[in-house]
Design a protein around this motif. Structure first.
Motif, PDB file in Angstrom:
ATOM      1  N   ASP A  32       6.700  20.349   1.974  1.00 37.81           N
ATOM      2  CA  ASP A  32       5.452  19.680   2.335  1.00 37.81           C
ATOM      3  C   ASP A  32       4.539  20.608   3.125  1.00 37.81           C
ATOM      4  OD1 ASP A  32       6.477  17.464   1.096  1.00 37.81           O
ATOM      5  OD2 ASP A  32       5.983  16.090   2.716  1.00 37.81           O
ATOM      6  N   TRP A  33       5.104  21.365   4.059  1.00 39.38           N
ATOM      7  CA  TRP A  33       4.287  22.292   4.838  1.00 39.38           C
ATOM      8  C   TRP A  33       3.693  23.386   3.943  1.00 39.38           C
ATOM      9  CZ3 TRP A  33       2.889  20.809   9.455  1.00 39.38           C
ATOM     10  CH2 TRP A  33       3.723  19.988  10.209  1.00 39.38           C
ATOM     11  N   LEU A  34       4.478  23.905   3.033  1.00 38.29           N
ATOM     12  CA  LEU A  34       3.984  24.961   2.157  1.00 38.29           C
ATOM     13  C   LEU A  34       2.922  24.423   1.206  1.00 38.29           C
ATOM     14  CD1 LEU A  34       7.367  26.746   1.345  1.00 38.29           C
ATOM     15  CD2 LEU A  34       5.557  27.544   2.866  1.00 38.29           C
ATOM     16  N   ALA A  35       3.110  23.186   0.732  1.00 41.58           N
ATOM     17  CA  ALA A  35       2.115  22.583  -0.153  1.00 41.58           C
ATOM     18  C   ALA A  35       0.806  22.346   0.597  1.00 41.58           C
ATOM     19  CB  ALA A  35       2.650  21.275  -0.732  1.00 41.58           C
ATOM     20  N   LEU A  36       0.900  21.901   1.840  1.00 43.36           N
ATOM     21  CA  LEU A  36      -0.306  21.698   2.639  1.00 43.36           C
ATOM     22  C   LEU A  36      -1.034  23.018   2.848  1.00 43.36           C
ATOM     23  CD1 LEU A  36      -2.072  19.876   4.470  1.00 43.36           C
ATOM     24  CD2 LEU A  36      -0.547  20.515   6.360  1.00 43.36           C
ATOM     25  N   ASP A  37      -0.306  24.054   3.189  1.00 38.65           N
ATOM     26  CA  ASP A  37      -0.918  25.368   3.419  1.00 38.65           C
ATOM     27  C   ASP A  37      -1.632  25.864   2.174  1.00 38.65           C
ATOM     28  OD1 ASP A  37      -1.297  27.904   4.874  1.00 38.65           O
ATOM     29  OD2 ASP A  37       0.127  28.692   3.406  1.00 38.65           O
ATOM     30  N   ALA A  38      -1.004  25.679   1.004  1.00 37.08           N
ATOM     31  CA  ALA A  38      -1.624  26.131  -0.245  1.00 37.08           C
ATOM     32  C   ALA A  38      -2.827  25.275  -0.602  1.00 37.08           C
ATOM     33  CB  ALA A  38      -0.594  26.092  -1.374  1.00 37.08           C
ATOM     34  N   ALA A  39      -2.740  23.973  -0.317  1.00 32.78           N
ATOM     35  CA  ALA A  39      -3.812  23.066  -0.731  1.00 32.78           C
ATOM     36  C   ALA A  39      -5.061  23.227   0.112  1.00 32.78           C
ATOM     37  CB  ALA A  39      -3.322  21.623  -0.658  1.00 32.78           C
ATOM     38  N   VAL A  40      -4.887  23.476   1.407  1.00 34.46           N
ATOM     39  CA  VAL A  40      -6.056  23.560   2.287  1.00 34.46           C
ATOM     40  C   VAL A  40      -7.014  24.643   1.816  1.00 34.46           C
ATOM     41  CG1 VAL A  40      -6.792  24.199   4.622  1.00 34.46           C
ATOM     42  CG2 VAL A  40      -4.941  22.553   4.294  1.00 34.46           C
ATOM     43  N   ARG A  41      -6.488  25.757   1.323  1.00 27.92           N
ATOM     44  CA  ARG A  41      -7.350  26.845   0.878  1.00 27.92           C
ATOM     45  C   ARG A  41      -8.046  26.535  -0.442  1.00 27.92           C
ATOM     46  NH1 ARG A  41      -3.375  29.719   3.452  1.00 27.92           N
ATOM     47  NH2 ARG A  41      -2.072  29.952   1.612  1.00 27.92           N
ATOM     48  N   GLU A  42      -7.637  25.449  -1.108  1.00 30.67           N
ATOM     49  CA  GLU A  42      -8.305  25.031  -2.332  1.00 30.67           C
ATOM     50  C   GLU A  42      -9.518  24.151  -2.049  1.00 30.67           C
ATOM     51  OE1 GLU A  42      -7.607  25.868  -5.496  1.00 30.67           O
ATOM     52  OE2 GLU A  42      -6.125  27.268  -4.715  1.00 30.67           O
ATOM     53  N   VAL A  43      -9.659  23.700  -0.822  1.00 30.47           N
ATOM     54  CA  VAL A  43     -10.752  22.802  -0.459  1.00 30.47           C
ATOM     55  C   VAL A  43     -11.942  23.622   0.028  1.00 30.47           C
ATOM     56  CG1 VAL A  43     -11.419  20.868   1.032  1.00 30.47           C
ATOM     57  CG2 VAL A  43      -9.090  21.029   0.160  1.00 30.47           C
ATOM     58  N   ALA A  44     -13.134  23.220  -0.333  1.00 26.73           N
ATOM     59  CA  ALA A  44     -14.347  23.921   0.130  1.00 26.73           C
ATOM     60  C   ALA A  44     -14.507  23.699   1.629  1.00 26.73           C
ATOM     61  CB  ALA A  44     -15.565  23.394  -0.614  1.00 26.73           C
ATOM     62  N   TRP A  45     -14.609  24.791   2.372  1.00 26.52           N
ATOM     63  CA  TRP A  45     -14.640  24.682   3.832  1.00 26.52           C
ATOM     64  C   TRP A  45     -16.059  24.708   4.403  1.00 26.52           C
ATOM     65  CZ3 TRP A  45     -10.609  23.314   6.601  1.00 26.52           C
ATOM     66  CH2 TRP A  45      -9.342  23.474   6.027  1.00 26.52           C
ATOM     67  N   TYR A  46     -17.047  24.891   3.537  1.00 33.30           N
ATOM     68  CA  TYR A  46     -18.402  25.003   4.061  1.00 33.30           C
ATOM     69  C   TYR A  46     -18.933  23.628   4.437  1.00 33.30           C
ATOM     70  CZ  TYR A  46     -17.936  29.557   1.996  1.00 33.30           C
ATOM     71  OH  TYR A  46     -17.477  30.810   1.676  1.00 33.30           O
ATOM     72  N   ARG A  47     -19.527  23.553   5.591  1.00 31.89           N
ATOM     73  CA  ARG A  47     -20.028  22.275   6.099  1.00 31.89           C
ATOM     74  C   ARG A  47     -21.018  21.661   5.106  1.00 31.89           C
ATOM     75  NH1 ARG A  47     -20.277  20.044  11.087  1.00 31.89           N
ATOM     76  NH2 ARG A  47     -19.507  21.977  12.029  1.00 31.89           N
ATOM     77  N   GLY A  48     -20.739  20.394   4.752  1.00 32.97           N
ATOM     78  CA  GLY A  48     -21.643  19.675   3.866  1.00 32.97           C
ATOM     79  C   GLY A  48     -21.380  19.916   2.404  1.00 32.97           C
ATOM     80  N   ALA A  49     -20.441  20.814   2.030  1.00 34.16           N
ATOM     81  CA  ALA A  49     -20.186  21.086   0.625  1.00 34.16           C
ATOM     82  C   ALA A  49     -19.065  20.204   0.123  1.00 34.16           C
ATOM     83  CB  ALA A  49     -19.807  22.566   0.439  1.00 34.16           C
ATOM     84  N   ALA A  50     -18.989  20.041  -1.172  1.00 31.09           N
ATOM     85  CA  ALA A  50     -17.900  19.279  -1.775  1.00 31.09           C
ATOM     86  C   ALA A  50     -17.475  19.963  -3.046  1.00 31.09           C
ATOM     87  CB  ALA A  50     -18.340  17.847  -2.073  1.00 31.09           C
TER      88      ALA A  50
END
Length: 492
Positions: A32-50
């Protein structure tokens, strides 16, 4: 449990909304921890972006001081190395985030990696090491992950036996392997405990490690206490279901000075155990080949088998039959041939395998066993006849693929027909394409697809070949079907 990257993205989104860790992921599961770490970098981190796939953005300001546990977990997985490095130093206040610090200790960015390693050096104790051991070992397989494995070893070497023992029951076999190796190196387990672990653990590596260590610790048979310990060790290993562990126990009989006790294992169902038993009894002056010959020569003497129970089928145990072939010579085939008609199917199967081992196969004697009521005997017969399958009468084999015969007989006959090749193999395979037996139907389709006419039969039976290939055209593309017909001598 987070099973994939989408599950990790869902968990990341919930953490960004303030959901607590324990309701978002299984904090005890390294996956679960490794999946979370991998998934977070798949999400757009720029404020207001999707992201186009609908996952919301997860804005993280540069100032991490006001972050709670959930959002700090996201910061530890952030794409930006400065953010990850800053989150590592703040994670000390949240012991439940230690698994993500472990992940960062193998980070590709040097400053992040060194910061995480320093935190682990300062905070990892026996309790926390046991808690994150599965994750440390999984991360340890990464390119920069060796630090965690080495640190885990150093911490647990100074821990109590109870701490290490907690890892013996871990569902991850790599954790158990690490723990038992550590216990063996540190002398944390006695010989009897190691023997019981070798018998009880399902992992073959753990079995080998513990069995080898248990045998190395066998004591002096002259000491009464050591003799009792030796007995406990050997009894445990000899009772193991796994052949490798059982063979270790047999080999240990020689070290313990009890080679005579190895004789019953000369007829063990495992070839490895039989080989070890032969080695041990030779040290005791027993010729295993002669021992086997005496057992096989009793085939026609009712009640002559040692240890036979009243009403049991007379004759040698199956292990004695194949054991004779393993260490005997070609002359011993005369003892095995009468056993092809023995009432016990296990003896018949061993006789077939033994003759094959001695390279003394007469196909005329083996062929009748293709109709044997025992599937085990038929499998051995088929294996023995396969090298000469092309010399067997195809009509005789084809008749046995019919629905009037037992399933194992049909399967065996078709294997031989398929190995023989030629028009007979194609004819039998096409006839079975719609058979009710799923396995035969599947094998038949595969046989048709890989069928090619042999060069010496080119141009023969072309009309029948064409008809058979047309009946199975659903198995080919148009190009392959035309090509196959051309190979057989058909034009157009």
């Amino acid at each position: 449990m987070i099973r994939d990257i989408d599950g990790g993205m869902t968990a990341a989104t919930r953490l960004a909304g303030g959901a607590p860790l324990e309701t978002t992921l299984d904090v005890t599961d390294p996956g679960d921890w490794l999946a979370l770490d991998a998934a977070v970098r798949e999400v757009a981190w720029y404020r207001g972006a999707a992201k186009p796939d609908g996952h919301p953005s997860l804005p993280l300001p540069a100032d991490l001081d006001g972050f709670d546990e959930s959002r700090l977990a996201l910061a530890l997985c952030h794409r930006n190395g400065w953010t990850r490095q800053g989150a590592v130093s703040r994670a000390v206040r949240y012991p439940r985030l230690l698994p993500l610090v472990v992940v960062r200790s193998a980070d590709w960015a040097g400053p992040v990696r060194e910061a995480a390693r320093q935190v682990l050096r300062e905070t990892l104790d026996a309790d926390s090491a046991v808690r994150v051991a599965p994750l440390l070992l999984r991360v340890g397989r990464r390119e920069r992950g060796a630090f965690g494995t080495e640190l885990l070893g150093r911490v647990l070497r100074g821990a109590s036996r109870e701490h290490v023992a907690l890892l013996f029951a871990d569902p991850d076999r790599n954790v158990r392997r690490f723990a038992y190796r550590l216990a063996v190196d540190g002398g944390l387990l006695g010989p009897a405990e190691l023997a019981r672990a070798a018998v009880g653990d399902p992992d073959s590596v753990v079995q080998d490690v513990c069995a080898t260590a248990a045998l190395s610790a066998l004591g002096d048979e002259k000491d009464a206490y050591e003799k009792d310990v030796n007995e406990e060790v050997l009894s445990a290993l000899l009772s193991a279901r796994n052949p490798r562990t059982r063979s270790a126990g047999v080999t240990g009989l020689r070290r313990a000075g009890r080679p005579g006790r190895a004789e019953p294992y000369l007829t063990d169902g495992s070839g490895l155990v039989r080989a070890c038993a032969r080695y041990v009894v030779r040290q005791h002056g027993v010729d295993p080949a002669d021992w086997y010959r005496r057992r096989c020569a009793t085939a026609d003497t009712p009640g002559s088998t040692p240890g036979a129970t009243p009403g049991a089928t007379p004759g040698p145990p199956p292990g004695a039959v194949i054991g004779l072939a393993e260490c005997g010579d070609r002359a011993d085939a005369e003892l095995l041939r009468p056993l092809l008609t023995h009432p016990d199917a296990r003896v018949r199967a061993s006789a077939v395998a033994g003759l094959r081992t001695l390279d003394c196969v007469d196909p005329r004697q083996i062929r009748p066993l293709l109709d044997d009521p025992s599937a085990h005997v038929v499998r051995e017969a088929v294996t023995t006849l396969l090298p000469g399958a092309a010399d067997l009468p195809s009509d005789w084999l084809a008749e046995r693929t019919g629905p009037g015969h037992a399933r194992h007989v049909r399967l065996g006959a078709f294997r031989l027909l398929d190995a023989s090749g030629g028009i007979a193999a194609l004819r039998a395979a096409v006839a079975l394409l719609e058979d009710q037996e799923v396995k035969l139907r599947t094998w038949a389709g595969q046989s048709v697809q890989r069928w090619h006419p042999s060069p010496d039969l080119w141009g023969q039976n072309v009309e029948e070949v064409g008809e058979l290939l047309d009946r199975s055209r659903h198995l080919f593309s148009d190009y392959v079907l035309i090509r196959r017909k051309w190979e057989a001598g058909l034009r157009g």
